[in-house]
Design an enzyme around this catalytic site. Structure first.
Site, PDB file in Angstrom:
ATOM      1  N   ASP A   1       0.876  -1.162   0.000  1.00 18.78           N
ATOM      2  CA  ASP A   1       0.000   0.000   0.000  1.00 18.78           C
ATOM      3  C   ASP A   1       0.911   1.209   0.000  1.00 18.78           C
ATOM      4  OD1 ASP A   1      -2.675   1.017  -0.054  1.00 18.78           O
ATOM      5  OD2 ASP A   1      -2.355   1.781   1.974  1.00 18.78           O
TER       6      ASP A   1
ATOM      7  N   LYS B   1      12.979   5.758 -12.435  1.00 22.15           N
ATOM      8  CA  LYS B   1      12.016   5.777 -11.334  1.00 22.15           C
ATOM      9  C   LYS B   1      12.100   4.496 -10.506  1.00 22.15           C
ATOM     10  CE  LYS B   1       7.134   6.479 -10.307  1.00 22.15           C
ATOM     11  NZ  LYS B   1       5.770   6.657 -10.852  1.00 22.15           N
TER      12      LYS B   1
END
EC number: 3.6.1.66
Length: 210
Positions: A72, A181
């Site tokens: 999460d 990234k």
């Protein structure tokens, strides 16, 4: 060993595969949700990233009997006491409306001076084994909240996030390549902390099979 990733996001699977390959971890077959019998995904009603990651990972083990990893993640803005946090994807009231979420966040932070615009992308990964063993790992990507969107790559709050690593270059995370990234990301940092646990689980299962 089969390891269920509680997601159908191909990027998440590839990121974990890449991290395990770099660490030389063998004998792990990574499965997306689409590879197992469908089950009702649990409500993510936790107050913290760890709560929601565990909710998803525990559900995967309960429904499939497989070791499950789930994450999460979201954006934590220091000036907003860590919010949007677990509400990142639905900050504007509609789940997944990136443009509305970004617009609202910029409006809320409009009068906040530059020196108080620190923020971080945060990811908590949970790994739950069929025997009930649980592991949590948190990764943070520190940065600064921009005053306007910049860049067309990525998703979510990427156009508003200036990574601490990119201050000199002035590139938002939406201007980085996927490879750049991944090398810096909060999720990658969290997953890397679970490599040795996964290695141990895979080796232990191989020993039992032998």
């Amino acid at each position: 060993m089969q390891l269920l990733v509680a997601s159908n996001n191909a990027k998440k699977l590839k990121e974990l595969e890449h991290i395990l390959a770099l660490a030389g971890v063998q004998g792990v077959d990574i499965l997306p949700l689409s590879a197992v019998d469908p089950y009702s995904e649990p409500v993510e009603d936790g107050r913290h990233f760890a709560d929601n990651a565990l909710i998803k990972a525990r559900a995967g083990v309960r429904e499939t009997g497989l070791a499950t990893i789930a994450d999460d993640s979201g954006l934590a803005v220091e000036e907003l006491n860590g919010m949007p946090g677990v509400l990142s994807a639905r900050w504007s009231g509609v789940h997944g409306d990136d443009e509305a979420n970004n617009r609202l966040l910029l409006a809320q932070m409009g009068d906040v001076p530059d020196e108080r615009r620190r923020c971080a992308f945060v990811s908590v990964c949970a790994l739950v084994a069929p025997n009930g063993e649980e592991h949590l790992a948190e990764g943070r990507w520190e940065g600064h909240l921009l005053r306007a969107p910049l860049g067309d790559n990525g998703f979510g709050y990427d156009p508003l996030f200036l990574p601490a690593d990119e201050v000199a270059a002035g590139r938002s995370s939406a201007q980085l390549s996927a490879e750049e990234k991944n090398a810096l990301s909060h999720r990658g940092k969290a997953l890397a902390q679970l490599v040795e646990v996964i290695r141990g689980m895979a080796e232990g299962q191989a020993t039992v099979v032998d």
